[in-house]
Design a protein around this motif. Structure first.
Motif, short mmCIF file in Angstrom:
data_model
loop_
_atom_site.label_atom_id
_atom_site.label_comp_id
_atom_site.label_asym_id
_atom_site.label_seq_id
_atom_site.Cartn_x
_atom_site.Cartn_y
_atom_site.Cartn_z
N ARG A 1 86.54 15.93 -1.23
CA ARG A 1 85.70 17.01 -1.77
C ARG A 1 86.32 17.72 -2.97
N LYS A 2 87.63 17.89 -2.96
CA LYS A 2 88.28 18.63 -4.04
C LYS A 2 88.11 17.94 -5.40
N ARG A 3 87.75 16.67 -5.41
CA ARG A 3 87.53 15.94 -6.66
C ARG A 3 86.06 15.93 -7.09
#
Length: 154
Positions: A124-126
């Protein structure tokens, strides 16, 4: 009496499978996911269509030279997008998909009354903020289960 939509695969599922450079590291996994979806939804109710970077550039089921314009499936069909949404591959690759292309695809699907979900092979962080606002995304990893999907996706 109020009605609530119910998730269903009775209209079938169309899998849009990205063969772009960003997905090359996941090629064996892609084959396994296609197999699992066919096993779950039924081979006769699963259409698998391949594309290179973004479906609005063209799609097909055979060799790339036979591909043509993307046409959405029948209304009510669930569309399962297996792609990096332009996040993977070489940063300077001129073929990388763009936000505008994905917006065009989602607009085509909405007009055809089809719902889509994208499975992306990155955490998710990407995920770019525009993608999370455009359509439901699910992380494609070992921790993602059918229960997680049911709890987090509409």
């Amino acid at each position: 009496m109020p009605r609530h939509p119910v998730r269903t695969l009775r209209f079938g599922v169309q899998m849009l499978v990205d063969l772009g450079t960003g997905m090359e590291p996941f090629s064996r996994d892609v084959s396994e996911v296609v197999h699992q979806v066919r096993r779950t939804a039924g081979h006769e109710h699963t259409e698998v269509v391949y594309f290179d970077h973004c479906p609005v550039r063209g799609v097909g089921q055979g060799p790339r030279w036979t591909w043509g314009e993307y046409l959405p499936p029948a209304p009510g069909t669930r569309v399962f997008i297996l792609s990096d949404l332009g996040m993977g591959g070489p940063r300077l690759d001129p073929r990388r998909s763009t936000r505008a292309e994905w917006e065009r695809l989602v607009a085509l699907l909405a007009h055809a009354q089809c719902t889509a979900v994208a499975f992306v092979p990155f955490p998710r962080k990407r995920w770019p903020l525009w993608a999370t606002k455009l359509l439901p995304l699910a992380p494609w990893d070992r921790q993602t289960t059918a229960g997680w999907i049911a709890a987090h996706l509409d």
